[in-house]
Write an enzyme that holds these catalytic residues in place. Sequence first.
Site, PDB file in Angstrom:
ATOM      1  CG  HIS A 163      -1.686   1.277   1.385  1.00  0.00           C
ATOM      2  ND1 HIS A 163      -2.623   1.739   0.491  1.00  0.00           N
ATOM      3  CD2 HIS A 163      -1.601   2.222   2.373  1.00  0.00           C
ATOM      4  CE1 HIS A 163      -3.086   2.907   0.914  1.00  0.00           C
ATOM      5  NE2 HIS A 163      -2.476   3.211   2.053  1.00  0.00           N
ATOM      6  CG  HIS A 215       1.304   7.096   4.298  1.00  0.00           C
ATOM      7  ND1 HIS A 215       1.745   6.409   3.196  1.00  0.00           N
ATOM      8  CD2 HIS A 215       0.048   6.644   4.530  1.00  0.00           C
ATOM      9  CE1 HIS A 215       0.791   5.593   2.769  1.00  0.00           C
ATOM     10  NE2 HIS A 215      -0.254   5.709   3.572  1.00  0.00           N
ATOM     11  CD  GLU A 271      -3.511   5.134  11.621  1.00  0.00           C
ATOM     12  OE1 GLU A 271      -4.702   5.140  11.955  1.00  0.00           O
ATOM     13  OE2 GLU A 271      -3.126   5.234  10.450  1.00  0.00           O
ATOM     14  CG  ASP A 272      -1.366   1.278  10.590  1.00  0.00           C
ATOM     15  OD1 ASP A 272      -2.186   1.681  11.434  1.00  0.00           O
ATOM     16  OD2 ASP A 272      -1.561   1.326   9.363  1.00  0.00           O
ATOM     17  CG  ASP A 294      -4.192   6.678   2.088  1.00  0.00           C
ATOM     18  OD1 ASP A 294      -3.588   5.625   2.316  1.00  0.00           O
ATOM     19  OD2 ASP A 294      -5.294   6.969   2.606  1.00  0.00           O
TER      20      ASP A 294
END
Length: 758
Positions: free
Chosen positions: A94, A118, A122-123, A183
Amino acid sequence: MSAEATNPATPGPVAPTAPRRKARPRIDLRRLGRAALLGTTSRDRLPDAIGHVVEAHRAHYPDADLEPLRRAYVLAESSHRGQMRKSGEPYITHPLAVTLILAELGAETTTLTASLLHDTVEDTDVTLDQVREQFGEEVRYLVDGVTKLEKVDYGAAAEPETFRKMLVATGSDVRVMSIKLADRLHNMRTLGVMRPEKQARIAKVTRDVLIPLAERLGVQALKTELEDLVFAILHPEEYAHTRGLIDDNAARSDDPLAAIADEVRTVLRDADIQAEVLIRPRHFVSVHRVARKRGQLRGADFGRLLVLVNEDADCYGVLGELHTCMTPVVSEFKDFIAVPKFNLYQSLHTAVARADGQIVEVLIRTHQMHRVAEAGVVALGNPYAPPSEEQSASDGERADPTRPGWLSRLLDWQEAAPDPDTFWSTLREDLAQDREITVFRPDGGTLGLPEGATCVDAAYAQYGEDAHACMGASVNGRLATLSTVLRDGDTVQLLMGQDPASEPSREWLEHAHTPAARIAIQRWLAAHPAGADGETTVAGETGAAGAGGTTEEAGKTGEASEASGSGAHGPRNTHGTNRATAPRGPHATHAHPPAGTPLSRPASARPRSASAVVDRPGATVRLAGCCTPVPPDEVTGFSVRGGVVTVHRAECAAVAHMRSGGRAEIGVRWGDTTACRVTLVAESFGRPHLLADLTEAIALEGAEIVSATVAPPSQQRVRHTYTLQLPDAARLPALMRAMRNVPGVYDVARAQYQAPAS
C-alpha cells in the site's frame, strides 16, 4: 491507515479502463509484495520493490538523491512486516503504491520519503522522534500531518469538527493533503473486498469532500480517476452504459479525432510551429456528462485534442493558425493563460468544426502548464525551495506554495467560523461550486470568485472583515448596489468608509455566496446580537426600512408643494414655521446630529431670505420650494392664487409646465440681500452615523437646517433632502463640496421639480 483492501481478482466494482496517454501498466501487487519480502536491502543497491518508484521519480528529477528513499523503504518494510491487507498482499504494497502515484505526478523526494512512511507511526512501533532522527524535521512533519488525518479516513470527514482538524493538520504544508489524496486513490482502486454498503459510504465521502479538494488543489489526474471510481460504485448501471458507449466507439474503423489531429499537425508544421498534438480521451464521468448534455454522441465527443508547445507565445500562435486555417467555434474560446484559474490551471480552450458538423474541442498549453494541469500543487516541487523561473512568485496563488490561495482562504474560514456546523455548511456550498469567474480591481489585480458572486463577496474577498465598512461599489465604471451579481471580466471598485465602527447589514447574507463573506458577516452578527437589525440606522439596513411601509410616510413628510398645486418635490413648510422633519421609526437611531447643529428653529427666529424684485408693484414674492433659487441663478416668476408671485430658476422643470399651461411669466431680478434658502438632495450609500456626519459638515459651512427628510434606504442607498439657510448665497458651492466629501455621499444636487407623467 486502514488496511482494508481487495485483491484485484476479487469481485467488485470494475475499475474504469478508459485509455489514457502514456498509461503505465497496472503493477501486480502480489509480485510487488514478494519483491518487498525477498528483495535486497543492502546499502549498495536499491531494493527491487521500489524500482518502479525510482523510475518514475527519475523521469521528473534525474539528479535526485535516492538514498532517503532507500532508507525509508527499509524502515517501512521492516516495520510493516507481517501485516497483511484484507486482499492477502503484504501491507507494504500500500505505501509503495501510494508513493508510485505521487512519483508519477512529479512529487519531490521529501514527499515520496514521507509517503513511504505515512502509515508507520499509526500502525507500527515507529515514533515521530525516530522519523526525525533518521529523515529530518520536514519528513517528520509530513508523516505527523498524515497520521492526524487518519481519524477522518473512510467517512469521518463528514463530521464537521473532525474535518476542521484535518484542515489544520493540512494547512501548514499542502503536501500532507497530496499524500492523503494519493492514499485515497489507492484505497478506492482496491475497494471491492468490502461490503457494498461500506463501499458506498466511502465513495460518497470521496465524492463530497476529497474530489472537490483535489479539484481545488489542481490535481486533475487524481480527481478524474477518483470520479470514475466513485461513478462505478454509486451508479453501476449508468457506469456500465457509459462503458458500453466507450467500447463501441473504440471499435469504430474511422476516428474523427485522429483525422483532425493529422490536419492540425499539418497546419502547425506548415506554420513552422513546433508542437506535439495528442488525442486526449475523455474519462467515464466526462463522457457521461456529455451524453446527458448532447444526447446522441458522435466520434469527436469521446475526446479532445491536446496541443503542447514550448513557450507561452506559441500557444497564441497555435490558436491563430487554427482559427485561420480551420473553422473556429468562437463561443468555445476561453483564455486561462492570461487569467489562470484558482487552482493554478492555465490553458487556451477553443473548438473547431469539421465539414460533417462535428465539433472538436482543442486544449493548447505549454509542457509546464500541462504538468501543473495534471498534478496541481504536486507539480510545484519542494515548496521550501526557491521558486524556479517556471514558478513565478508574482503569481498570487503561488506566492506561498505550502498554502495555495484556496487552501489559505479555507484555513481563514475555519478560524473565523463561529461554530463547526457553520463552517461545514459553508464549505459544502463552496465545494459544490464548479465554475469560477475572475473580476478585476482598478489597480489591475484580480479576484477569483464563484459564479453568481456579488459585490458583497468581492468586498470580503479583497478586504476580509474590513469589508464591514463597504458602502457601495462601482462595476465597469457605473455605480452598483452591493447585491449586484458580477460577471466574468467585470472591473469592480469597492467604495469603503472610514468609520471604524461600521457595521454589516443582515441583508448582506442574502447576497453573500462565498464562505469568506458569509462567515465574516455571521461572526459579526453573532457578536453583536443587538446590532444590524436590532437597531436599524440610516447606515444602510436596506431591508428593514422598506418592510414596514415607512417609505411612503417618509416620502410624504417634507414634500414641497407649490401654492398652484403643481406637486413640486422638496421640503414643505405648510404653516410658515421652520419645522424639521426627523427620520421616523427605526431610521432615527444613530441619526442625531452633533451638539449645536440646529435641525429646526421656532418661526420667530426665521431669518431673511434672498430678496427678489418682481415687475408687479405690491405683489407678494415667494421663492419656489421646488428649485429653491438663490443668487445669482437666472430666475423667472409666475402668478399663482392670492396674487402671489412664485420665483423659479429658469431651468426648473416647473417653468416649462406652467408655460405649457398658459400661465403668464413675470419679470424677476435679485435684490440686495445675500442670504438665501436652498434645498439640496444628497444621495449616499448607507452607513452608520451618516446623518450625523452630514449635518456636522453643513454646520461647519455656516448653514442652518430648516428642514430635513431622510427617505428609507432602498437598494442600500439613502436619499437625504435638506432645506438650508445660508448667510450668503456665494457659499453654496463650498457647502455642496463639503457635503460631497462626507464618506458615503456620492452626489449632492439642487432639488429639481419632477414634471407629472402625462
